[in-house]
Design a protein around this motif. Structure first.
Motif, PDB file in Angstrom:
ATOM      1  N   SER A 140       0.847  -1.198   0.000  1.00 50.29           N
ATOM      2  CA  SER A 140       0.000   0.000   0.000  1.00 50.29           C
ATOM      3  C   SER A 140       0.883   1.249   0.000  1.00 50.29           C
ATOM      4  CB  SER A 140      -0.911  -0.007   1.233  1.00 50.29           C
ATOM      5  OG  SER A 140      -0.140   0.135   2.413  1.00 50.29           O
ATOM      6  N   GLY A 141       0.242   2.390  -0.003  1.00 50.80           N
ATOM      7  CA  GLY A 141       0.961   3.647   0.139  1.00 50.80           C
ATOM      8  C   GLY A 141       1.763   4.059  -1.074  1.00 50.80           C
TER       9      GLY A 141
ATOM     10  N   PHE B 276       5.764  -2.322   8.167  1.00 47.51           N
ATOM     11  CA  PHE B 276       4.555  -3.123   8.282  1.00 47.51           C
ATOM     12  C   PHE B 276       3.535  -2.390   9.156  1.00 47.51           C
ATOM     13  CE2 PHE B 276       7.941  -6.060   7.264  1.00 47.51           C
ATOM     14  CZ  PHE B 276       7.358  -6.839   6.266  1.00 47.51           C
ATOM     15  N   PRO B 277       2.828  -1.401   8.573  1.00 48.81           N
ATOM     16  CA  PRO B 277       1.826  -0.681   9.372  1.00 48.81           C
ATOM     17  C   PRO B 277       0.650  -1.609   9.696  1.00 48.81           C
ATOM     18  CG  PRO B 277       1.713   0.005   7.080  1.00 48.81           C
ATOM     19  CD  PRO B 277       2.895  -0.927   7.208  1.00 48.81           C
TER      20      PRO B 277
ATOM     21  N   TRP C  13      12.564  -1.687   8.170  1.00 47.48           N
ATOM     22  CA  TRP C  13      13.546  -2.669   7.735  1.00 47.48           C
ATOM     23  C   TRP C  13      14.340  -2.035   6.606  1.00 47.48           C
ATOM     24  CZ3 TRP C  13      14.402  -7.326   9.999  1.00 47.48           C
ATOM     25  CH2 TRP C  13      13.450  -7.767  10.913  1.00 47.48           C
ATOM     26  N   VAL C  14      15.653  -1.956   6.763  1.00 48.24           N
ATOM     27  CA  VAL C  14      16.510  -1.347   5.748  1.00 48.24           C
ATOM     28  C   VAL C  14      17.444  -2.409   5.183  1.00 48.24           C
ATOM     29  CG1 VAL C  14      16.404   0.950   6.777  1.00 48.24           C
ATOM     30  CG2 VAL C  14      18.227  -0.609   7.444  1.00 48.24           C
ATOM     31  N   HIS C  15      17.851  -2.189   3.936  1.00 48.80           N
ATOM     32  CA  HIS C  15      18.756  -3.127   3.280  1.00 48.80           C
ATOM     33  C   HIS C  15      20.075  -2.413   3.025  1.00 48.80           C
ATOM     34  CE1 HIS C  15      20.333  -6.104   0.530  1.00 48.80           C
ATOM     35  NE2 HIS C  15      19.339  -6.897   0.880  1.00 48.80           N
ATOM     36  N   PRO C  16      21.198  -2.992   3.433  1.00 49.20           N
ATOM     37  CA  PRO C  16      22.480  -2.306   3.291  1.00 49.20           C
ATOM     38  C   PRO C  16      22.911  -2.071   1.839  1.00 49.20           C
ATOM     39  CG  PRO C  16      22.823  -4.576   4.000  1.00 49.20           C
ATOM     40  CD  PRO C  16      21.340  -4.325   4.031  1.00 49.20           C
TER      41      PRO C  16
ATOM     42  N   ASP D  26       5.220  -0.134   2.153  1.00 48.43           N
ATOM     43  CA  ASP D  26       4.335  -0.437   3.277  1.00 48.43           C
ATOM     44  C   ASP D  26       3.554  -1.702   2.955  1.00 48.43           C
ATOM     45  OD1 ASP D  26       4.970   1.937   4.744  1.00 48.43           O
ATOM     46  OD2 ASP D  26       3.679   3.063   3.385  1.00 48.43           O
ATOM     47  N   PHE D  27       3.780  -2.741   3.736  1.00 49.16           N
ATOM     48  CA  PHE D  27       3.050  -3.991   3.576  1.00 49.16           C
ATOM     49  C   PHE D  27       2.088  -4.139   4.746  1.00 49.16           C
ATOM     50  CE2 PHE D  27       6.805  -4.962   0.996  1.00 49.16           C
ATOM     51  CZ  PHE D  27       6.218  -5.530  -0.125  1.00 49.16           C
ATOM     52  N   VAL D  28       0.792  -4.137   4.456  1.00 48.34           N
ATOM     53  CA  VAL D  28      -0.229  -4.275   5.489  1.00 48.34           C
ATOM     54  C   VAL D  28      -0.609  -5.751   5.579  1.00 48.34           C
ATOM     55  CG1 VAL D  28      -2.530  -3.581   6.237  1.00 48.34           C
ATOM     56  CG2 VAL D  28      -1.087  -1.949   4.994  1.00 48.34           C
ATOM     57  N   PRO D  29      -0.513  -6.335   6.784  1.00 44.88           N
ATOM     58  CA  PRO D  29      -0.905  -7.735   6.941  1.00 44.88           C
ATOM     59  C   PRO D  29      -2.408  -7.905   6.730  1.00 44.88           C
ATOM     60  CG  PRO D  29       0.068  -6.863   8.975  1.00 44.88           C
ATOM     61  CD  PRO D  29      -0.009  -5.747   8.005  1.00 44.88           C
TER      62      PRO D  29
END
Length: 108
Positions: free
Chosen positions: A38-39, A94-95, A83-86, A57-60
């Motif tokens: 979403s978003g 995950f709102p 969550w960040v990726h280097p 944004d991944f809404v469960p």
């Protein structure tokens, strides 16, 4: 004949927002975790980056399950609620749900 080792796609600096979304969604789905993108990221993908977003944004959509193992297996690191990726500029959050358009809750 030995079994072929299947290589898992890797998130790196060249991965697009759509590729990152696809990999995260598929990995979560494989762990039985159902989510909806979403978003801003959804708008960014839908509009071919007319609107550029760096957060996914991944809404469960079902029972809340811990995503830590899945996200770490993709190379993400937890930084507070994100969550960040280097190796990639996109970050994941995950709102809480439910999935809705305005005040209308979406079912299926």
């Amino acid at each position: 004949m030995s079994p072929r080792k299947v290589s898992r796609p890797v998130i790196d600096e060249s991965s697009t927002i759509e590729q990152v979304a696809t990999l995260v969604c598929a990995a979560l789905d494989g762990a039985g975790i159902s989510v909806v993108l979403s978003g801003g990221a959804a708008v960014s993908i839908y509009s071919d980056n007319e609107y550029e977003s760096y957060d996914l944004d991944f809404v469960p959509t079902g029972l809340a399950r811990r995503v830590d193992d899945v996200m770490e297996s993709l190379g993400f690191e937890k930084r507070q609620r994100h969550w960040v990726h280097p190796r990639n500029p996109y970050w994941v959050e995950f709102p809480g749900g439910p999935v809705a358009i305005g005040e209308e809750v979406i079912h299926d």
